[in-house]
Design an enzyme around this catalytic site. Structure first.
Site, PDB file in Angstrom:
ATOM      1  N   GLU A 275      83.229  10.997 102.443  1.00  0.00           N
ATOM      2  CA  GLU A 275      82.726  12.034 102.991  1.00  0.00           C
ATOM      3  C   GLU A 275      81.557  11.478 104.147  1.00  0.00           C
ATOM      4  O   GLU A 275      80.427  11.107 104.034  1.00  0.00           O
ATOM      5  CB  GLU A 275      81.850  12.855 102.004  1.00  0.00           C
ATOM      6  CG  GLU A 275      81.250  14.007 102.732  1.00  0.00           C
ATOM      7  CD  GLU A 275      80.082  14.856 101.641  1.00  0.00           C
ATOM      8  OE1 GLU A 275      80.332  16.109 101.584  1.00  0.00           O
ATOM      9  OE2 GLU A 275      79.581  14.240 100.807  1.00  0.00           O
TER      10      GLU A 275
ATOM     11  N   GLU B 108      75.466  18.387  92.456  1.00  0.00           N
ATOM     12  CA  GLU B 108      75.452  17.002  93.177  1.00  0.00           C
ATOM     13  C   GLU B 108      73.818  17.022  93.593  1.00  0.00           C
ATOM     14  O   GLU B 108      73.447  17.475  94.468  1.00  0.00           O
ATOM     15  CB  GLU B 108      76.219  17.165  94.264  1.00  0.00           C
ATOM     16  CG  GLU B 108      76.092  15.882  95.419  1.00  0.00           C
ATOM     17  CD  GLU B 108      76.754  15.838  96.466  1.00  0.00           C
ATOM     18  OE1 GLU B 108      77.070  14.826  97.106  1.00  0.00           O
ATOM     19  OE2 GLU B 108      76.946  16.957  97.012  1.00  0.00           O
TER      20      GLU B 108
END
Length: 273
Positions: free
Chosen positions: A246, A143
Site C-alpha cells: 500500500e 487498523e
C-alpha cells in the site's frame, strides 16, 4: 516469503481502476486490495478478478463522506444507522468478490467529543459489526493509522487495537497491521511482529517505505529483514495472511512507473525460490 497483494488504490495510478487488475497480475501479484469497490458493480470487479486469476484479499467498508474528509464512522455517536448500512453493503460486496476480510475505519474523533465516549461507540459498533460479519463468514479488521497522514484519527497504536479486539472477544475481529503506520507512531516494528503475530489477532499486514510512503525498498525500514521475521514467526505460529503493498510509486502516474519499481517484490520472490 509472505503472499503479496497489490493495493490498486495506490499502485498503477496511470491506469483506469479496472485496468489495474490486469497490470497487477502481469507483474506477478497473486492478490489485490484497495480502499473501496463501491463505484463499480461487484459483478464487473469479480469478472476482472476471475480473468486474471487474482484473489480479492481486502477492501474497506464505506467510510462516510470520504470526499468531504470523513475517514470512517465507527467512533461517531449518532451515526450508528449509517454505519450499519455501510457494513451491510460491504458484506454484500465481500460475498460477491469472495473476499474474506473487510477493514472498518475508526473515524476522526471530534475535538468536542470525549475520547471515552468515542471509544464506547466504537466498541459497540465493532461488536455488532463483528457479529454480522461472522454470520457472513468474514473477518472484520481495524487498523491503527498515524496522525501525520490522518490527523485526528481515533486509533493510532498497536497495543490499543489489540486491547480492543481482545476485550470484544469476537474470533473474527482482527487487527490490520500496517508496518508503515507502526514505524511512524511507535517503531520497534520487528519486535511487534514477533509479539502480535502469534496471538492470532493479526488478520492482514501492509507495507510501504517510510517516510515518503514509496516502494518498500526506499526509506528507513529494512523490509527484506522484516519479511524474514514474518516468515520465521509464521512458521512457528501458523500465520498465513497476506502482505499488501500500500504505497505510492516514487515515479508517480507514468507508464510502467509501478512495474519498474517492483525490484523489492522480485527480490522477495527470489529469496523464497
Amino acid at each position: 516469503m509472505p503472499r503479496f497483494a497489490a493495493n490498486l488504490s495506490m499502485l498503477y495510478p496511470e491506469l483506469d481502476f479496472l485496468d489495474r487488475f490486469d497490470a497487477a497480475a502481469k507483474d506477478g501479484f497473486a492478490g489485490v486490495e484497495y480502499l473501496f469497490p463501491y463505484a463499480f458493480p461487484a459483478t464487473e470487479i469479480a469478472a476482472r478478478l476471475k480473468a486474471n486469476g487474482l484473489k480479492q484479499v481486502l477492501f474497506n467498508a464505506p467510510p462516510g463522506n470520504w470526499d468531504g474528509g470523513e475517514r470512517g464512522l465507527a467512533c461517531l455517536p449518532g451515526r450508528e444507522g449509517e454505519f450499519r448500512d455501510g457494513i451491510a453493503k460491504a458484506l454484500d460486496y465481500a460475498a460477491a468478490l469472495d473476499c474474506p476480510r473487510v477493514h472498518v475505519m475508526a473515524g476522526l474523533l471530534p475535538a468536542s467529543l470525549a475520547r471515552e465516549t468515542g471509544k464506547a461507540t466504537y466498541v459497540e459498533n465493532l461488536r455488532w459489526a463483528a457479529g454480522e460479519a461472522a454470520k457472513a463468514g468474514r473477518d472484520l479488521l481495524i487498523e491503527p493509522i498515524n496522525t501525520r497522514d490522518i490527523p485526528g484519527f481515533f486509533l493510532n497504536r498497536q497495543d490499543e487495537a489489540h486491547a480492543i479486539v481482545e476485550a470484544i472477544g469476537a474470533s473474527n475481529l482482527k487487527v490490520q497491521f500496517d508496518l508503515y503506520h507502526c514505524q511512524i507512531v511507535e517503531g520497534d516494528v520487528a519486535m511487534k511482529i514477533r509479539k502480535y503475530l502469534p496471538t492470532g489477532r493479526v488478520g492482514h499486514i501492509q507495507i510501504a517505505g517510510v517516510p515518503e510512503r514509496h516502494e518498500p525498498d526506499i526509506g528507513e525500514l529494512n523490509h527484506p529483514y522484516l519479511f524474514k521475521v514474518i516468515d520465521e514467526v509464521s512458521a512457528q505460529c501458523g500465520w498465513d495472511g497476506w502482505v499488501g503493498g500500500e504505497y505510492r510509486p516514487a515515479r508517480g502516474a507514468v507508464p510502467n512507473g509501478t512495474s519498474d519499481g517492483l525490484a523489492w517484490l522480485r527480490a522477495a520472490k527470489a529469496l523464497s525460490a
